[in-house]
Scaffold this active site. Sequence first.
Site, PDB file in Angstrom:
ATOM      1  N   TYR A  55     113.258  41.807  12.762  1.00  0.00           N
ATOM      2  CA  TYR A  55     111.959  41.146  12.830  1.00  0.00           C
ATOM      3  C   TYR A  55     111.576  40.676  14.215  1.00  0.00           C
ATOM      4  O   TYR A  55     110.444  40.836  14.651  1.00  0.00           O
ATOM      5  CB  TYR A  55     111.953  39.937  11.875  1.00  0.00           C
ATOM      6  CG  TYR A  55     110.787  39.017  12.100  1.00  0.00           C
ATOM      7  CD1 TYR A  55     109.494  39.399  11.735  1.00  0.00           C
ATOM      8  CD2 TYR A  55     110.953  37.769  12.703  1.00  0.00           C
ATOM      9  CE1 TYR A  55     108.414  38.570  11.966  1.00  0.00           C
ATOM     10  CE2 TYR A  55     109.876  36.934  12.929  1.00  0.00           C
ATOM     11  CZ  TYR A  55     108.609  37.338  12.555  1.00  0.00           C
ATOM     12  OH  TYR A  55     107.544  36.528  12.788  1.00  0.00           O
ATOM     13  N   CYS A  89     113.122  31.028  21.949  1.00  0.00           N
ATOM     14  CA  CYS A  89     112.629  31.128  23.312  1.00  0.00           C
ATOM     15  C   CYS A  89     112.654  32.524  23.905  1.00  0.00           C
ATOM     16  O   CYS A  89     113.296  33.409  23.402  1.00  0.00           O
ATOM     17  CB  CYS A  89     113.436  30.256  24.252  1.00  0.00           C
ATOM     18  SG  CYS A  89     113.601  28.599  23.676  1.00  0.00           S
ATOM     19  N   ASN A 145     117.745  30.718  26.267  1.00  0.00           N
ATOM     20  CA  ASN A 145     117.407  31.230  24.944  1.00  0.00           C
ATOM     21  C   ASN A 145     118.673  31.223  24.110  1.00  0.00           C
ATOM     22  O   ASN A 145     119.668  31.829  24.506  1.00  0.00           O
ATOM     23  CB  ASN A 145     116.841  32.654  25.060  1.00  0.00           C
ATOM     24  CG  ASN A 145     116.524  33.286  23.714  1.00  0.00           C
ATOM     25  OD1 ASN A 145     116.556  34.502  23.576  1.00  0.00           O
ATOM     26  ND2 ASN A 145     116.234  32.489  22.707  1.00  0.00           N
ATOM     27  N   GLY A 146     118.626  30.532  22.972  1.00  0.00           N
ATOM     28  CA  GLY A 146     119.801  30.446  22.107  1.00  0.00           C
ATOM     29  C   GLY A 146     120.077  28.993  21.755  1.00  0.00           C
ATOM     30  O   GLY A 146     119.305  28.106  22.104  1.00  0.00           O
ATOM     31  N   GLY A 194     108.094  32.448  21.644  1.00  0.00           N
ATOM     32  CA  GLY A 194     107.960  31.000  21.768  1.00  0.00           C
ATOM     33  C   GLY A 194     106.526  30.640  22.064  1.00  0.00           C
ATOM     34  O   GLY A 194     105.943  31.143  23.027  1.00  0.00           O
TER      35      GLY A 194
END
Length: 496
Positions: A268, A13, A122-123, A39
């Site tokens: 990345y 996300c 996020n996570g 996302g």
Amino acid sequence: MIEEELDKPRCHCAVFGVFGHPSAAQMAYYGLLAQQHRGQEGSGMVTAEFDQDAGKFRFHTHKAFGLVDDVYKAEGVLTDLLRGDRGIGHNRYSTAGASNNKANVQPFTVLYKSGNIAIAHNGNLTNFRAIRKKLQDEGTIFQTTSDTEVILHLIARSKQKEQIDQIRDALSQIRGAFSLVILTEKSLIAARDHSGFRPLALGKKGNAFVVASETVGFDIIDAEYIRDVQPGEIVVIDEKSQKTGEVTSLRIDDRPPAPHHCIFEFIYFSRPDSQIFGHSVDKVRRRLGKNLANSRPVVPKDPNSKVVVINVPDSSNTATMGYVQQTIKNGGNAKLEIGLIRSHYVGRTFIQPSQDVRENKVKTKFNTVKGVLRDKVVVIVDDSIVRGTTSKQLVQLVRQAGAKEVHFRVTAPPIMFPCHYGMDFPTQSELIANQCGGDIQKIGEELGVDSVGYLSIDDMLASAPHEGGENYCTACFSGKYPVPIDANQTKEENEA
Ligand code: SF4
């Protein structure tokens, strides 16, 4: 880019928050657009507006499956529906099992004893199953299968009187990776787990404050990056902050920060034009390429051959430049070429799990520049190899283009283990490095290359900044998980 088809890990996300801007929804829209790579399954936004007649705040919500452009394109969504000077937004990626459940698209909102509250995350939490079971046993009804929902329930059930203490109470109980934006009726709150796995940056646009997973979310709206939200920190932004220009900084609890930033964000995931963990992604990627050139130079069978080095667009572009620059500096034979062209116009297709289909799809995304590759020793530089399906197909394409030798170099170590902190890899048994038992030569045989070389864990870590006491998670390479995973929690549950 669809990472599933390109055999890349996927992040779960992006978040964005804004406080004190008359066009909060438009700001959030652009912030989410710039973070689309984090996302692509769905996007959502919640704004808060003071209703003068009712004398209270009203929350407005819009969320749907699809890319940011599609989700907010209907006339009036950003201007008439999502009214207010404050809001939070979220871009979501999910695993297939949960992706058809619209209820899982964030932000999540609840109206409870202290008013409205919305959250975007996020996570991945590593102990959510145990918390969820406890809450369910006590009668809590869950609307979604997401780990994020437990945070809302913990806040709503907290016995603390003040809302900020309810939030601290909830966050002190959860473990794992969380970079959060929380919208209350009076404030925008940003919080980050003690390890700081995922990035979270604080910025300013005029008198307004903004929060984003990556600073590209600020650049697009001309906001200024101020600093990162620190591991274990809660930042509270309210109307007082607008007047004073200062935010309130609190600790989640007494535990000291224990940074373990996700190194894969540098390798990345984040955009090279972002600053994450306080540092330029571009610079780190170049260093990864340089260290790879130092540690894994290519020795052509024929020393008189022309060696061309090609990137796998777009994620390995920067690292490839670092690789070539350093190879030349070391007296090596290398010329940077654009040998692979990626089509940016291939439409989005839904995940098709069959291996055959995935392999064939690579051709729809990449083509070779034959004249550049014919009769050359070709070095392909990529940032990571997950299943190996894309890499194998690219090697075949390069050979078909007439390369006389094909060497593969990777600016990361072999991925051997799953991530439980918010990055999605396929199952462990699908990872090519795992299938080959970590045997590099065997991986090379699988890929059909003349040689393959990965960066070592030490060289990877040496490429990342440490001057501010930074420390990194390397669990998907090393198997050393800095935060324990709930024994009963499977990877799939973690991602649901
Ligand atoms: S396991 Fe890998 S992808 Fe996950 S947080 Fe750690 S370094 Fe990042």
